[in-house]
Design a protein around this motif. Structure first.
Motif, PDB file in Angstrom:
ATOM      1  N   PRO C 197       3.732  39.062 -20.354  1.00  0.00           N
ATOM      2  CA  PRO C 197       4.816  38.549 -21.178  1.00  0.00           C
ATOM      3  C   PRO C 197       4.675  38.839 -22.671  1.00  0.00           C
ATOM      4  O   PRO C 197       5.454  38.299 -23.450  1.00  0.00           O
ATOM      5  CB  PRO C 197       4.755  37.050 -20.922  1.00  0.00           C
ATOM      6  N   ALA C 198       3.708  39.643 -23.073  1.00  0.00           N
ATOM      7  CA  ALA C 198       3.633  39.987 -24.493  1.00  0.00           C
ATOM      8  C   ALA C 198       4.789  40.930 -24.843  1.00  0.00           C
ATOM      9  O   ALA C 198       5.136  41.797 -24.045  1.00  0.00           O
ATOM     10  CB  ALA C 198       2.300  40.655 -24.798  1.00  0.00           C
TER      11      ALA C 198
ATOM     12  N   ALA D 198      -0.199  37.728 -25.515  1.00  0.00           N
ATOM     13  CA  ALA D 198       0.252  36.949 -24.366  1.00  0.00           C
ATOM     14  C   ALA D 198      -0.665  35.735 -24.190  1.00  0.00           C
ATOM     15  O   ALA D 198      -1.869  35.847 -24.371  1.00  0.00           O
ATOM     16  CB  ALA D 198       0.225  37.814 -23.105  1.00  0.00           C
TER      17      ALA D 198
END
Lengths: 284, 284, 284, 284
Positions: C197-198, D198
């Motif tokens: 999810p970065a 993240a």
């Protein structure tokens, strides 16, 4: 609660899974892990199960006897059954390199390895202080070319006395004798400091440097009589480039050796490896 | 603006960097990239520079002449100077495997490769339709064991006619003849489908499967007369396990071959590689 | 020979494996692949089987009906059964980036992907020539902010007309409309050019550069209404360092995007993925 | 022989390399390492050199004074010069997790880290026995929310008393106070158990599991006042799949944390890192 691990391999046949799972169901057991593999080339079936039995009155030895009689014999299985509460007993063979020893003992002390380590065996006294720090008995078994037989005898006696289940060569640098290999078939783990089969034998980092490779590796494998030819358990690699010297290769390699050997120990201790035809099946 | 790439190697000596950077300063040039490497074992100095000269009246050939006379001769340098506007001209040698060819032509069409591809040479006609799709001239140069010399002659003639600077063997499956290797020393790039030096020669995936490795690789290297022994440019690997068949190895390997060959082409085309003592210096 | 793939998930219960394997045994079927997974947290059972039935007189639809009636309904299964001879039909949605398109069409032409590609849909005409080269029908469906609904209607009509089974967004750069997502739930594969999810959303390479990461990645995932939040199928990474500019990140990322998207397509086309609770089970 | 490391950064200008290398030449010094980097976006020049001076009569402090006066001031350089014989003094901050501590102390004892470790500081007494095993003084500095200021004061006093050059948070689990961060700017190394950016903050493995990622990572970075936002030194990753539980993530992550933190310590101890604009330049 009895927690049990079961490893099986046999000729691939219809009905194996059904027979084994029924056997466990009849014990009112609960399967918590099941994985299987079929080697289609050789037509061999492999299975690994973990199951729990809440009835403590059924003796483990009875379960084993029933399994042999009712299931294994019918399918011609080779199998092993383990009580998960009994940690395998591991002997460490070392020589002069200390980095793998530190890593293993650190992990052991941190509770990361599901093993007992009742002894360390070495042909040199150099690493005794490390063993002392971690309170592991250190046994000095020196030998020369001429006294190899005597050394082997002492090693075997120690392995027996301490009821050792498997041996880890933590950069041991010595060749294990055939008698020990025979007694501990697929139970001796070595770490070789190259990406096997490249650079077998001595000084692999020097050979890798000379060849100008862009990646170096390390390989953990079970020891067989053929040097560096045993079944591979795990490998890993790291990048190198023209800026790295042989010394850099060696230093980077230490991290590979540590991690690849530690992974192999964990896999073996959790009974996740099976050997067939000089290859391993490694259940994840 | 003239954009120039300069590659140098010579015995390591004091004052090299100062001399070269002064030479560029005297041309009112602006250095946009500089990297160097010293092989301390062999005492050899390597340098790669990129610089820009806004004065278009100084002819490129004059710069080269001056460099030879004033700098290179003094330090005993081997050197190459390139006008970045001139893309190197690359010949593709193929046989029957199409995956590397598709990958290279796709990248070429997408503008990702800093090369011209004036021709594809093949000893089979199978891949002609692919060449046609990408509008690259396809030259069919068949030969048998007995007509190898004739084939070599035709290849050499094509390479000369199309002013080829370097050759890429995209799974060519044939041995390049010594005469071509000699003429294109360190200018023929091969992709070998193993992690060299492991599994040299034919059928490396089958050999890797048989050995039970846990990682497979691919290697791009400059071609020398010793088969699979040339200087390595780039390598990469991927994990495999007992669940993978030889066919799985081959399929996974295709991705490795594609990417490792493409990286080698890019590095060579950008003049980022230098060869010394059968090893490469790869500037990043 | 009928070759069939079966995917199942349901609440974990005793007897599932036995029931399913018996069902196949009753068809005189031969199981060639079986793998299962239990999500212990959610208590969900997943299974994937491949099996062969030599009797061609048992209609595929009859097998499906029997399975539903005798097995699936009893265990409350969600399941899918596929005839392996029918390749899934895949639509490619593209915009202006060509590298993933070239890669997919190259693999497709090389016979590496087990799919049919009956059409390419795009909101721009830029990539039409590439589609032409590979003889794939190219449908230009332009739309503006105001004509999104019309565009969606045209897209849906095309998907239906060409009997599309799943959609691949090959750097499509547009948001797929909710109606299409709903109709193709877990059947639209996107490639996002970061290690999710970065760096969600636009310009992830720029954001990664700014943050000074040492590794960049790419992520293929099923599209859901939440942007970049869908179930992840596959990810991969590559190293970067201070010497790399944003442009270098983008160029290195292209290789990641290609390979991560290609792997996702293969996994989906071979029906090796299952989705549950916004996560994927990926059988290997 | 005096062995010296020099780190420089300043606005990019012509003549820097020449000036610095001439300065060393005038000392009859021998450059054994030189690398530089230009951030073209910010127009900043970075350089790292190692050189040797055989004349022991030139005092190190004199060399530093001359460099400041003759070179650094002219170019507006920020610079640091180190005598390589003086190992940096490193403080370990720990809490309850022992795996990174074991790893660091094992490497330290094996002579792998070019540092002195005069003390370990902890807010809990749990790891005292490990410190004792390795004969490193262990300082118990407990504090509550209300006594944070007092704890900080004790920490600062210890750091000063033991002449600490840099601090390593080996899974310290506490937030370092601003006063310490200010005093040890770019000199406090933390290991975060995720692939930053993240999963910042607490419980990253749980968050990664929930998101269904296929790769997990670890990140070492310099500590700044913004939690988990400091300049990244090193990252690494490992693959996970649906078969892995959160506990598996945590166990696999331990290996990542160990290795990524150890690499960062080595890089910092060898003065191979420079920080600019919240990013690092890491010379190799």
């Amino acid at each position: 609660m009895q927690k049990i691990t079961l490893l099986i391999h046999c000729k691939d046949q219809k009905g194996i899974i059904a027979a084994v799972t029924s056997f466990i169901a009849n014990l009112a057991g609960n399967i918590t892990y099941i994985d299987q593999h079929v080697d289609r080339e050789l037509n061999v079936f492999f299975m690994r199960l973990e199951f729990e039995i809440s009835n403590l009155e059924i003796a483990f030895e009875v379960i084993k006897g029933d399994f042999e009689q009712n299931i294994a014999s019918e399918f011609g299985m080779k199998w092993e059954m383990y009580n998960q509460d009994l940690k395998p007993r591991m002997a460490l063979f070392v020589s002069k390199y200390d980095h793998c020893l530190f890593d293993i003992l650190g992990r052991y002390s941190a509770g990361e390895l599901n093993v007992e380590i009742p002894l360390i065996v070495s042909n040199h006294n150099d690493l005794r202080t490390i063993a002392d720090r971690f309170d592991i008995p250190f046994h000095y078994v020196p030998f020369t070319k001429d006294s190899k037989e005597e050394g082997e005898k002492m090693q075997l006696e120690l392995l027996e006395r301490f009821q050792i289940n498997f041996i880890v060569l933590a950069r041991y640098m010595q060749i294990v004798t055939p008698k020990i290999i025979e007694k501990y078939t697929n139970k001796i783990i070595n770490i070789h400091h190259s990406f096997l089969p490249a650079f077998q034998g001595a000084k692999p980092y020097h050979a890798a440097f000379k060849r100008g490779v862009k990646i170096i590796g390390a390989t953990s494998h079970y020891v067989t009589e053929e040097l560096d030819e045993g079944p591979i358990i795990e490998q890993d690699i790291t990048r190198v480039s023209h800026i790295h010297s042989v010394e850099d290769f060696i230093m980077k390699g230490r991290d590979l050796e540590r991690i690849v050997l530690a992974r192999a120990i964990k896999l073996h201790a959790q009974r996740k490896t099976m050997v067939y035809n000089n290859r391993t099946v490694v259940f994840s």
